[in-house]
Design a protein around this motif. Structure first.
Motif, PDB file in Angstrom:
ATOM      1  N   GLY A 199      12.896   2.963 -32.832  1.00 33.77           N
ATOM      2  CA  GLY A 199      13.458   4.004 -31.964  1.00 33.77           C
ATOM      3  C   GLY A 199      14.663   4.679 -32.578  1.00 33.77           C
ATOM      4  N   ALA A 200      15.553   3.881 -33.169  1.00 35.72           N
ATOM      5  CA  ALA A 200      16.754   4.460 -33.771  1.00 35.72           C
ATOM      6  C   ALA A 200      16.413   5.381 -34.941  1.00 35.72           C
ATOM      7  CB  ALA A 200      17.692   3.339 -34.229  1.00 35.72           C
ATOM      8  N   LEU A 201      15.357   5.038 -35.684  1.00 37.46           N
ATOM      9  CA  LEU A 201      14.982   5.851 -36.843  1.00 37.46           C
ATOM     10  C   LEU A 201      14.341   7.186 -36.456  1.00 37.46           C
ATOM     11  CD1 LEU A 201      13.566   3.060 -39.191  1.00 37.46           C
ATOM     12  CD2 LEU A 201      15.569   4.490 -39.631  1.00 37.46           C
ATOM     13  N   VAL A 239      13.376   2.694 -25.769  1.00 39.26           N
ATOM     14  CA  VAL A 239      14.723   2.233 -25.403  1.00 39.26           C
ATOM     15  C   VAL A 239      15.688   2.457 -26.554  1.00 39.26           C
ATOM     16  CG1 VAL A 239      16.104   0.201 -24.825  1.00 39.26           C
ATOM     17  CG2 VAL A 239      13.894   0.552 -23.721  1.00 39.26           C
ATOM     18  N   GLY A 240      15.246   2.144 -27.761  1.00 41.99           N
ATOM     19  CA  GLY A 240      16.109   2.334 -28.920  1.00 41.99           C
ATOM     20  C   GLY A 240      16.458   3.790 -29.149  1.00 41.99           C
ATOM     21  N   SER A 241      15.481   4.676 -28.970  1.00 45.65           N
ATOM     22  CA  SER A 241      15.749   6.107 -29.194  1.00 45.65           C
ATOM     23  C   SER A 241      16.702   6.670 -28.158  1.00 45.65           C
ATOM     24  CB  SER A 241      14.430   6.882 -29.179  1.00 45.65           C
ATOM     25  OG  SER A 241      13.857   6.895 -27.884  1.00 45.65           O
ATOM     26  N   LEU A 242      16.614   6.164 -26.914  1.00 42.83           N
ATOM     27  CA  LEU A 242      17.504   6.653 -25.856  1.00 42.83           C
ATOM     28  C   LEU A 242      18.886   6.003 -25.940  1.00 42.83           C
ATOM     29  CD1 LEU A 242      15.007   6.641 -22.834  1.00 42.83           C
ATOM     30  CD2 LEU A 242      15.814   8.622 -24.139  1.00 42.83           C
ATOM     31  N   ALA A 243      18.907   4.699 -26.230  1.00 38.71           N
ATOM     32  CA  ALA A 243      20.177   3.965 -26.234  1.00 38.71           C
ATOM     33  C   ALA A 243      21.093   4.410 -27.359  1.00 38.71           C
ATOM     34  CB  ALA A 243      19.919   2.465 -26.330  1.00 38.71           C
ATOM     35  N   PHE A 244      20.526   4.786 -28.498  1.00 39.68           N
ATOM     36  CA  PHE A 244      21.355   5.104 -29.657  1.00 39.68           C
ATOM     37  C   PHE A 244      21.484   6.597 -29.921  1.00 39.68           C
ATOM     38  CE2 PHE A 244      19.568   0.825 -30.577  1.00 39.68           C
ATOM     39  CZ  PHE A 244      20.759   0.135 -30.463  1.00 39.68           C
ATOM     40  N   ALA A 245      20.917   7.402 -29.027  1.00 40.19           N
ATOM     41  CA  ALA A 245      21.088   8.849 -29.166  1.00 40.19           C
ATOM     42  C   ALA A 245      22.574   9.186 -28.974  1.00 40.19           C
ATOM     43  CB  ALA A 245      20.240   9.588 -28.134  1.00 40.19           C
ATOM     44  N   GLY A 246      23.166   9.850 -29.914  1.00 38.50           N
ATOM     45  CA  GLY A 246      24.574  10.193 -29.829  1.00 38.50           C
ATOM     46  C   GLY A 246      25.517   9.064 -30.184  1.00 38.50           C
ATOM     47  N   SER A 261      27.785   6.483 -32.399  1.00 42.84           N
ATOM     48  CA  SER A 261      28.641   6.706 -33.563  1.00 42.84           C
ATOM     49  C   SER A 261      27.982   6.142 -34.815  1.00 42.84           C
ATOM     50  CB  SER A 261      29.991   6.020 -33.352  1.00 42.84           C
ATOM     51  OG  SER A 261      29.836   4.613 -33.342  1.00 42.84           O
ATOM     52  N   PRO A 262      28.381   6.641 -35.975  1.00 43.60           N
ATOM     53  CA  PRO A 262      27.826   6.079 -37.223  1.00 43.60           C
ATOM     54  C   PRO A 262      28.030   4.570 -37.339  1.00 43.60           C
ATOM     55  CG  PRO A 262      28.972   8.133 -37.669  1.00 43.60           C
ATOM     56  CD  PRO A 262      29.255   7.799 -36.245  1.00 43.60           C
ATOM     57  N   PHE A 263      29.183   4.083 -36.832  1.00 43.25           N
ATOM     58  CA  PHE A 263      29.444   2.649 -36.906  1.00 43.25           C
ATOM     59  C   PHE A 263      28.409   1.869 -36.096  1.00 43.25           C
ATOM     60  CE2 PHE A 263      31.263  -1.305 -35.421  1.00 43.25           C
ATOM     61  CZ  PHE A 263      31.901  -1.819 -36.541  1.00 43.25           C
ATOM     62  N   VAL A 264      28.121   2.333 -34.862  1.00 38.74           N
ATOM     63  CA  VAL A 264      27.158   1.642 -34.000  1.00 38.74           C
ATOM     64  C   VAL A 264      25.760   1.703 -34.598  1.00 38.74           C
ATOM     65  CG1 VAL A 264      26.025   1.677 -31.738  1.00 38.74           C
ATOM     66  CG2 VAL A 264      28.503   1.992 -31.907  1.00 38.74           C
ATOM     67  N   MET A 265      25.391   2.869 -35.136  1.00 38.82           N
ATOM     68  CA  MET A 265      24.071   2.996 -35.755  1.00 38.82           C
ATOM     69  C   MET A 265      23.954   2.070 -36.968  1.00 38.82           C
ATOM     70  SD  MET A 265      22.108   5.041 -34.087  1.00 38.82           S
ATOM     71  CE  MET A 265      20.879   5.531 -35.292  1.00 38.82           C
ATOM     72  N   ALA A 266      24.991   2.037 -37.780  1.00 39.87           N
ATOM     73  CA  ALA A 266      24.963   1.168 -38.955  1.00 39.87           C
ATOM     74  C   ALA A 266      24.851  -0.300 -38.545  1.00 39.87           C
ATOM     75  CB  ALA A 266      26.225   1.390 -39.792  1.00 39.87           C
ATOM     76  N   LEU A 267      25.597  -0.666 -37.516  1.00 46.09           N
ATOM     77  CA  LEU A 267      25.557  -2.046 -37.035  1.00 46.09           C
ATOM     78  C   LEU A 267      24.161  -2.392 -36.513  1.00 46.09           C
ATOM     79  CD1 LEU A 267      27.589  -4.393 -36.733  1.00 46.09           C
ATOM     80  CD2 LEU A 267      27.896  -3.686 -34.350  1.00 46.09           C
ATOM     81  N   THR A 268      23.539  -1.460 -35.803  1.00 43.35           N
ATOM     82  CA  THR A 268      22.194  -1.674 -35.264  1.00 43.35           C
ATOM     83  C   THR A 268      21.183  -1.883 -36.386  1.00 43.35           C
ATOM     84  OG1 THR A 268      22.703  -0.311 -33.337  1.00 43.35           O
ATOM     85  CG2 THR A 268      20.371  -0.693 -33.835  1.00 43.35           C
TER      86      THR A 268
END
Length: 426
Positions: free
Chosen positions: A304-306, A363-370, A372-379
């Protein structure tokens, strides 16, 4: 975007249903499954490196990458250990074999600890202990049960493993024996009638060595035969100094004997594995399925994040998950069939897991939309750490155990295939 994530999740997990069908109806040879598993591991290694680790580093640097990577690996290791204790270890041959080896080792160490207390048996070289092990039989007795009676035949030696027994001369108690202590040692030497009665004062576990079997071992082992002759001639007493020497000798013998049996005696046979399946039953199936659900969580969130901000599907990552999930579903479905699950139930379970992966991607696409780069990197790093730990602990050992040398080549081919797909996709 949520629709793209959902479709990506379904496609990546569709191999679970395909693998379940293969496990139910086809059951390919172990070497074929191992080759697929190794190829899938190679593709997943490439996907972890280039689709998760590299973007995580580019977004936020090494600190969140390291934190998430180690955290994901630790979370997987802890969860996997908990599942293994509930029967989840049966989902792969390698984890089942590891569990059985640990259990067998504990059983062997318990037996050797008892044998090491018998001075006579310590005369048997530790390298020959495998000849003695089959002669040892566990015996359970209830409180009040007579182990052997005064005047009876001296046909066996007993070692107390758990509980207590009392030694009686007539009706008089002359001794109480606890774990590690021996009753009837001289019966192995002389076969004379018992000079006392031994009776359990509580529920107890004993190890029994019969005289007939022991005599055959003496005939084939000169060191043991010599020790028997010496003990018969000397009938040594037990001073405190001798007791301390005996304890030290017992410890050294036990350690050497344990090392000598770690090969064949700790080998887990197919019969052992089938016995484990029957022993753990439904709890094993539940552990397997929960384990697969947990494996799917980081994968689906990463899918989802990708998809966030992507112009097209991330084919390298989806393909890597598709290939790596296929043998997982295949081998686990075979175990579920052995436990007693019907074909329809197995297919429905895997279909549910495929749907869960698709919804998890949403869920991943909605939760990580917007985010921060730090949160995305951590995920990305957490997902990568969990998946890499999974490969190291379960997939790669499983592939090597079933496929041997072919695993190295197919893993490299899988890595190259995933990298080539990424290069072609631009």
């Amino acid at each position: 975007m949520p629709l793209d994530a959902f479709v990506s999740g379904l496609v990546a997990a569709a191999s679970m249903v395909l693998g379940a069908l293969l496990g139910i109806w086809v059951r390919p040879r172990q070497t074929v499954v191992a080759a697929i598993m190794a190829f899938g591991s190679g593709t997943l290694l490439a996907a972890i490196s280039f689709e998760l680790i590299e973007p995580a580093y580019e977004r936020a640097g090494i600190v969140p990458l390291a934190i998430g990577f180690l955290g994901g690996a630790a979370a997987f290791a802890a969860t996997n250990a908990a599942l293994d204790s509930s029967g989840g270890f049966l989902r792969k041959h390698s984890t089942a074999a590891g569990y059985l080896r640990r259990r067998k080792r504990a059983e062997v160490e318990s037996i050797l600890d008892g044998l090491s207390r018998v001075e006579l048996l310590r005369s048997l070289p530790a390298g020959e202990i495998q000849a003695l092990a089959p002669l040892v039989h566990p015996v359970g007795v209830s409180a009040g049960q007579v182990v052997f009676a005064q005047g009876g035949p001296g046909d066996a030696l007993y070692i107390v493993v758990r509980g207590e027994v009392e030694v009686l001369s007539g009706q008089e108690r002359i001794a109480t024996l606890g774990p590690g202590e021996v009753a009837g040692e001289m019966a192995l030497l002389t076969g004379e009638p018992r000079s006392a009665t031994v009776r359990a004062t509580s529920d107890a576990e004993l190890l029994r060595i019969g005289k007939a079997s022991f005599d055959r071992l003496v005939a084939s082992s000169p060191p043991l035969a010599l020790a028997v002759s010496r003990l018969l001639a000397q009938r040594l007493g037990a001073t405190s100094a001798r007791h301390a020497e005996a304890e030290a000798a017992a410890r050294l013998w036990r350690e050497e004997a344990t090392r000598s049996v770690e090969g064949a005696a700790l080998h887990a046979s197919p019969l052992d594995r089938r016995a484990m399946v029957g022993e753990h039953g439904g709890s094993a199936a539940l552990g397997i399925y929960i384990g697969l659900f947990l494996d799917a969580i980081p994968e689906s969130l990463a899918i989802g994040a990708l998809t966030i901000g992507a112009a097209a599907f991330n084919l390298p990552f989806i393909a890597a998950l598709f290939v790596s999930d296929l043998p997982e579903a295949l081998s686990s479905s075979v175990i579920m069939r052995q436990i007693g699950y019907g074909p329809l139930r197995i297919v429905l379970l895997w279909s549910g897991l495929m749907l869960f992966t698709g919804l998890g991607a949403v869920v991943g696409s909605l939760a990580f939309a917007g985010a921060s780069p730090f949160v995305m990197a951590l995920t990305f790093a957490v997902a990568a750490g969990a998946m890499l730990a999974m490969l190291a602990q379960t997939a790669m050992p499983e592939a090597y155990e079933q496929g041997g040398w072919v695993v190295g080549i197919t893993t490299v081919l899988g890595f190259l295939a995933a990298y080539a797909m990424k290069a072609l996709a631009g």
